[in-house]
Design a protein around this motif. Structure first.
Motif, PDB file in Angstrom:
ATOM      1  N   SER A   1       0.852  -1.197   0.000  1.00 13.08           N
ATOM      2  CA  SER A   1       0.000   0.000   0.000  1.00 13.08           C
ATOM      3  C   SER A   1       0.879   1.235   0.000  1.00 13.08           C
TER       4      SER A   1
ATOM      5  N   LEU B   1       0.873   4.862   1.628  1.00 14.57           N
ATOM      6  CA  LEU B   1       0.210   5.593   2.710  1.00 14.57           C
ATOM      7  C   LEU B   1       0.321   7.098   2.467  1.00 14.57           C
TER       8      LEU B   1
ATOM      9  N   ASP C   1      -9.357   7.751   6.006  1.00 16.49           N
ATOM     10  CA  ASP C   1      -9.731   7.395   7.377  1.00 16.49           C
ATOM     11  C   ASP C   1     -11.185   7.799   7.618  1.00 16.49           C
TER      12      ASP C   1
ATOM     13  N   SER D   1      -3.806   6.491  10.323  1.00 11.75           N
ATOM     14  CA  SER D   1      -2.678   6.543   9.391  1.00 11.75           C
ATOM     15  C   SER D   1      -2.609   5.288   8.509  1.00 11.75           C
ATOM     16  N   GLN D   2      -3.106   4.159   8.993  1.00  9.34           N
ATOM     17  CA  GLN D   2      -3.132   2.926   8.193  1.00  9.34           C
ATOM     18  C   GLN D   2      -4.267   2.942   7.166  1.00  9.34           C
ATOM     19  N   ASN D   3      -5.273   3.735   7.426  1.00  7.84           N
ATOM     20  CA  ASN D   3      -6.437   3.780   6.543  1.00  7.84           C
ATOM     21  C   ASN D   3      -6.316   4.799   5.412  1.00  7.84           C
ATOM     22  N   ARG D   4      -5.388   5.720   5.534  1.00  7.95           N
ATOM     23  CA  ARG D   4      -5.158   6.713   4.476  1.00  7.95           C
ATOM     24  C   ARG D   4      -4.180   6.099   3.472  1.00  7.95           C
ATOM     25  N   ARG D   5      -4.720   5.367   2.485  1.00  4.98           N
ATOM     26  CA  ARG D   5      -3.845   4.563   1.636  1.00  4.98           C
ATOM     27  C   ARG D   5      -4.447   4.319   0.257  1.00  4.98           C
TER      28      ARG D   5
ATOM     29  N   ASP E   1      -4.355   0.864  -2.184  1.00  9.55           N
ATOM     30  CA  ASP E   1      -3.986  -0.549  -2.246  1.00  9.55           C
ATOM     31  C   ASP E   1      -3.857  -1.004  -3.692  1.00  9.55           C
TER      32      ASP E   1
END
Length: 185
Positions: free
Chosen positions: A78, A80, A118, A172-176, A178
């Motif tokens: 991913s 980020l 997010d 921060s993990q969801n602003r990506r 894939d």
């Protein structure tokens, strides 16, 4: 990949068949003192052909497994992004180059870039931001030589979180964006 397997097997078979093609030179008949049949070498050459074809199949299967593993590894990556941003950071250049190179070498593959955000912000805003993130990654891949006609972008907004806690470590993990490679094979 199947075409590669068929082409390799055909090539090996053709080479083996050519090695048994009689010479066009005229030669004097040679009297044989052996009682062995004239085609005594035929089974040996057939065994050699079968062995060559089997080796080609094994190599093709090994290559196919390597491509599947590489595709799976690339699908686990991913890009980020910072809060409320869709700028691809320079730290992702090597990873993006790997993605572009794989897509260039796998003509049957397609890539879907899934943009995400997010949970903060409205649904429409997050869908738009996710789309901008996916498009930013797409543009970076195009600069690196990836084929435009096999890349698609989609946004999930905040609907597909990787982490679900209401704090920065999860956000921060969801602003990506894939990567989802798929193959026609």
């Amino acid at each position: 990949m199947r075409l590669s397997l068929i082409a390799t097997a055909s090539f090996v078979t053709m080479l083996a068949a050519c090695s048994n093609t009689p010479s066009l030179k005229a030669s004097a008949p040679v009297a044989s003192t052996s009682s062995a049949p004239r085609n005594a070498s035929a089974p040996a050459s057939t065994d050699a052909q079968a062995s060559a074809v089997k080796q080609a199949q094994i190599e093709a299967e090994r290559q196919a497994a390597l491509v599947r593993k590489t595709r799976a590894d690339l699908n686990n990556m991913s890009v980020l992004f910072d809060f409320d941003d869709y700028t691809v950071k320079p730290e992702y250049t090597d990873m993006l180059q790997r993605q572009a190179d794989f897509l260039k070498t796998q003509a049957g593959d397609r890539l879907v870039l899934q943009g995400n955000s997010d949970e903060r912000g409205g649904a429409e805003y997050n869908l738009a931001l996710g789309q901008k993130r996916a498009e930013a990654v797409r543009k970076a891949l195009l600069v690196l030589g990836a084929p435009d006609d096999r890349i698609e972008t989609i946004s999930f907004g905040k609907e597909k979180p990787k982490a679900t806690c209401p704090e920065e470590s999860c956000w921060s993990q969801n602003r990506r964006a894939d990567f989802v490679h798929s193959s026609k094979h």
